[in-house]
Every structure is written in structure tokens, then in C-alpha cells.
Design an enzyme around this catalytic site. Structure first.
Site, PDB file in Angstrom:
ATOM      1  N   GLU A  38       0.803  -1.229   0.000  1.00  0.00           N
ATOM      2  CA  GLU A  38       0.000   0.000   0.000  1.00  0.00           C
ATOM      3  C   GLU A  38       0.836   1.279   0.000  1.00  0.00           C
ATOM      4  OE1 GLU A  38      -2.970  -0.115   3.062  1.00  0.00           O
ATOM      5  OE2 GLU A  38      -3.947  -1.884   2.230  1.00  0.00           O
ATOM      6  N   GLU A  89      -5.617  -8.562   0.865  1.00  0.00           N
ATOM      7  CA  GLU A  89      -6.234  -8.209   2.150  1.00  0.00           C
ATOM      8  C   GLU A  89      -7.710  -7.913   1.944  1.00  0.00           C
ATOM      9  OE1 GLU A  89      -4.495  -4.916   4.370  1.00  0.00           O
ATOM     10  OE2 GLU A  89      -2.469  -5.653   3.974  1.00  0.00           O
TER      11      GLU A  89
HETATM   12  C1  FCB Z   1      -4.384  -2.071   5.546  1.00  0.00           C
HETATM   13  C2  FCB Z   1      -3.016  -2.481   6.066  1.00  0.00           C
HETATM   14  C3  FCB Z   1      -3.062  -3.570   7.096  1.00  0.00           C
HETATM   15  C4  FCB Z   1      -4.231  -3.443   8.041  1.00  0.00           C
HETATM   16  C5  FCB Z   1      -5.517  -3.175   7.294  1.00  0.00           C
HETATM   17  C6  FCB Z   1      -6.725  -3.028   8.175  1.00  0.00           C
HETATM   18  O1  FCB Z   1      -4.327  -0.787   5.058  1.00  0.00           O
HETATM   19  O2  FCB Z   1      -2.213  -2.920   5.000  1.00  0.00           O
HETATM   20  O3  FCB Z   1      -1.812  -3.604   7.753  1.00  0.00           O
HETATM   21  O4  FCB Z   1      -3.971  -2.538   9.028  1.00  0.00           O
HETATM   22  O5  FCB Z   1      -5.392  -2.046   6.497  1.00  0.00           O
END
Ligand code: FCB
Length: 438
Positions: free
Chosen positions: A155, A346
Site C-alpha cells: 500500500e 487483504e
Molecule cells: C491495511 C493495512 C493492514 C491493516 C488493514 C486493516 O491498510 O495494510 O496492515 O492494518 O489495512
């Protein structure tokens, strides 16, 4: 089972042992102590509990586990030779995962820049990209014989903008130019690592946080506002990675603000080093309007208004709107516009977990969230998107950055007093969902 099913974590959020075996401070150690008020000093104590945590991962029925290496554990201070004890930890983790039939997915950078490198200027400084390339070679030299899947920079938008413009993440600076310079250097850092990984025949991905920017209406002003928002969060990363150039409209917008990206000869070729997979970190989508609440179309500085509107739908406990339908739209858009195979690196949610006397959490809302988003992936695949895997965020409750420990994303509950791990309903559900996967 062809599809990749996994759970994800990152080093600072779970490891603890913050100053053991030679590890030094990262910007998150500093920011957590000075600003958040809770730190990752102990976190989930994963550093000391790794073998039993691997059994926990195995109990979820996943075939992959995404984790990151702590830069300052591997290379204290961010320069010089590897800290053997630090690398030994990841070596043991990788072996333990493989011995249990779990594919290690290693992220090289999940936000924990060595404090010394921040003191030398941080991501706004070009040299940081080369420091990251050095770190990458240390990790690759030691682990690439057993790790096939590597992600570079997690990110980069959050690193650059939340860290250097909005000041809400480490290192807590508020400087738009610094964020912009960081953007380019993070992409360069990615490219330098990607080139090394390709040379070694490893699989390369970069996990981007890409929400969806949906126009609030068909009004051309709203459509233009959404496109601008998309340019600043998504295309500013996607286009250089795919085409080796920044989007012309974004460059023009930035010029209007007096900024030029610090591109040097040859950078764009490095940044466009082919990747094998795009990582998609998805939490929610947003709407955008081209008028402010008073109906103005230009802001105080004379620039077009880009007003963010939260979709009017149920929200998670972080106030994030629950928008699974937009997840399908996003995956299809990435597939059509960019063509990479995709992996959801994620996806997950915070809800106010209420443990019972046995520490069990009946988290039906999290189950509903995960179920809807996994279905959204299925819908995108059915319509042609090449989505190869899904990692739930997160394996277990952990240090949620600026939120500290109050907000819990885990499939597994962690009692931070005793370090007891208790799978929540969502963990049991996830295991069954994987088993019954088509
Ligand atoms: C993302 C991050 C991860 C976590 C989630 C909720 O932005 O990559 O580490 O904190 O959010």
C-alpha cells in the site's frame, strides 16, 4: 485446491520482541510511542510463539500465509550487513510453514522504515529506494530458495499520503510535496526489488489499496471528480506499473499545484518491470461529487472540488461502508483496464467483538462481511476476472496502527494479557468455506 486461500499479517502488527536479537526502532516504534500511546513492543508476541501460530494458521485450512519481514530485524539501522539472528527468525518461519503445507507469501515492506532512514529524509529522499533494494537483496539471498511469492511494497498510497501528507501514520509529517516525492520513490523501490526477484525467477506482486471511486451521480462534474480521485489514489500507481508513465491528467493536476514528480532518466523503465500479479487490498468503496455542500465547483484555491461521500450503507466499527458489490466492479475494472492476474491480498473488517466466558466470539457480522466479499470475488471470476486467491485480513487481532489495539480485525481473538488465541466463529466459518469452495 487451485485457488489460493490465505490469512495475512504484518511484522510490526504481530511480532513484538521489538528490541530483541538486534532489532532497532522503525518509524512505527517511534510513532506508536509518541502519538498512538500503545506500541508493538509485545503485540501478539508472535516472535516467541511462531511455531504454535503456524499450527493456528494450519487450523484455518488455508494453503498460504502472507506475512512481512521487519526491516530493522533483518538490517538494524537500515544499512549494512544482515543481522543473522533476524533473518534466522524468518528462515525458521518459512521452514515451519512449508513443513505444514502452507505456502509462504512474503512482503518485503509493510511500513516499518528504519528510524535512521527517516532521520536521513525518509521516503521523500531518493536514496531510500536504494536502501530498500539492499534490504530486498538480503532477504532474497537468504529466503528465495524456498519462498516463491514475494510482494514488494504494501500500500504505497498509505505510506506516502497517510504518512507524509496527512500525518496520521508514521512518520506523521504534513507535507504534500513530501508525499508526492515519496510516491515516486516507493514505486522506484518496488521496481528495484521487482527486477531482482524476476532475475531469480520469483513471483512478484505489489499490494495496492484501491477502493472504488464512484461518481455520486451522472452529472459530468461528479464523473470528473470521481476520475480525479481515482487518479490520485489508483492510477498514479497503476499506470506507471503497467505502462511506465504517470497519467497525463494527474501530472497536469499536480503541475497546477506547482509540483513535478522527481522522475530521473531510466526510472520509469525500472518501475514498469513486469509483475506477475497485482495484489488488491480492498476494504470499501467511496462516492465522489464535484460540488461542495454549498454547490461550489471550485475550492478556495481555485481547484475543482473533489468531495468524498460515504455510501449510505451499513458500516463496520471503523466507520467503513460495507460495499461488496463495488469489490466485484473493482476486480472487473482492474482486469479489463490493466489485465494482470489478481490476488486479493487483504480483505476484512472490524466489529465490536464480545467474547463469552471462554473467550469465544460469535462474530456473525464479520462472517457476513467475509462471506459477501468472497462471493463478490466469485462474481468477478464468473464474469472473467482472473482472480487467483483471497487472503483474509487478519489471521488474528493485532496492533491496528493509529487505532492501537482497540480495533480488532482478527479471525482469531487474542487476549493481550495472556496471549491466549481463540478462533472466532469467523475462523471456523472460513475453514468450512475453504473446504466447500467450488
Ligand atoms: C491495511 C493495512 C493492514 C491493516 C488493514 C486493516 O491498510 O495494510 O496492515 O492494518 O489495512
Amino acid at each position: 485446491m487451485d485457488f489460493i486461500w490465505g490469512a495475512a499479517t504484518s511484522a510490526y502488527q504481530i511480532e513484538g520482541a521489538a528490541f530483541e536479537d538486534g532489532r532497532t526502532a522503525s518509524i512505527w516504534d517511534t510513532f506508536a510511542r509518541d502519538v498512538v500511546g500503545e506500541t508493538g513492543d509485545v503485540a501478539c508476541d508472535h516472535y516467541h510463539r511462531m511455531p504454535s501460530d503456524v499450527q493456528l494458521i494450519k487450523s484455518l485450512g488455508v494453503n498460504a500465509y502472507r506475512f512481512s519481514v521487519s526491516w530493522t530485524r533483518v538490517q538494524p539501522g537500515g544499512r549494512g550487513p544482515a543481522n543473522v539472528k533476524g533473518l534466522d527468525f524468518y528462515d525458521r518461519l518459512v521452514d515451519e510453514l512449508l513443513a505444514n503445507g502452507i505456502d509462504p507469501w512474503l512482503t518485503l515492506y509493510h511500513w516499518d522504515l528504519p528510524q535512521e532512514l527517516e532521520d536521513a529524509g525518509g521516503w521523500p529522499v531518493r536514496d531510500t529506494a536504494y536502501r530498500f533494494a539492499d534490504l530486498s537483496s538480503l532477504v532474497i539471498d537468504r529466503l528465495a530458495d524456498r519462498v516463491q511469492n514475494f510482494s514488494t511494497v504494501n500500500e504505497p498510497w498509505c505510506v506516502a499520503y497517510l504518512g507524509y501528507e496527512h500525518g496520521v501514520f508514521a512518520p506523521g509529517r504534513r507535507d504534500f510535496k513530501a508525499a508526492l516525492d515519496s510516491t515516486h520513490h516507493l514505486l522506484l523501490a518496488h521496481g528495484l526489488a521487482a527486477a531482482q526477484l524476476r532475475e531469480r525467477g520469483r513471483t512478484v506482486s505489489i499490494p495496492l489499496n484501491i477502493g472504488t471511486a464512484t461518481p455520486a451521480s451522472d452529472d459530468p462534474l461528479d464523473v470528473a471528480a470521481a476520475w480525479r480521485a481515482d487518479g490520485n489514489v489508483a492510477r498514479i500507481f497503476l499506470d506507471p506499473l503497467r505502462h511506465g508513465r504517470y497519467p497525463a491528467d494527474v501530472v497536469e493536476d499536480l503541475a497546477g499545484r506547482g509540483y513535478t514528480l522527481p522522475v530521473q532518466d531510466g526510472d520509469m523503465e525500472i518501475i514498469a518491470t513486469p509483475i506477475d500479479l497485482l495484489g488488491v487490498n480492498f476494504y470499501f468503496g467511496q462516492d465522489f461529487a464535484g460540488r461542495d455542500l454549498d454547490g461550489n465547483t471550485l475550492d478556495a484555491s481555485g481547484r475543482p472540488v473533489v468531495r468524498e461521500i460515504k455510501p449510505d450503507v451499513p458500516q463496520t466499527d471503523l466507520g467503513w461502508p460495507i460495499t461488496p458489490d463495488r469489490f466485484t466492479t473493482l476486480l472487473l475494472r482492474l482486469h479489463h483496464d490493466y489485465g494482470w492476474p489478481l490476488v486479493v491480498t487483504e480483505n476484512g473488517a472490524v466489529f465490536p467483538d464480545q467474547p463469552d466466558a471462554d473467550d469465544f466470539v460469535e462474530d456473525t457480522e464479520r462472517v457476513a462481511y467475509l462471506s459477501a466479499h468472497i462471493d463478490a470475488v466469485g462474481a468477478a471470476r464468473a464474469q472473467g476476472a482472473d482472480v487467483r486467491g483471497y487472503f483474509a485480513w487478519s489471521l488474528m487481532d493485532n496492533f491496528e496502527w493509529a487505532e492501537g489495539y482497540a480495533k480488532r480485525f482478527g479471525l482469531v481473538r487474542v487476549d493481550y494479557q495472556t496471549q491466549l488465541r481463540t478462533p472466532k466463529r469467523s475462523a471456523l466459518w472460513f475453514r468450512d468455506r475453504i473446504t466447500s469452495a467450488p
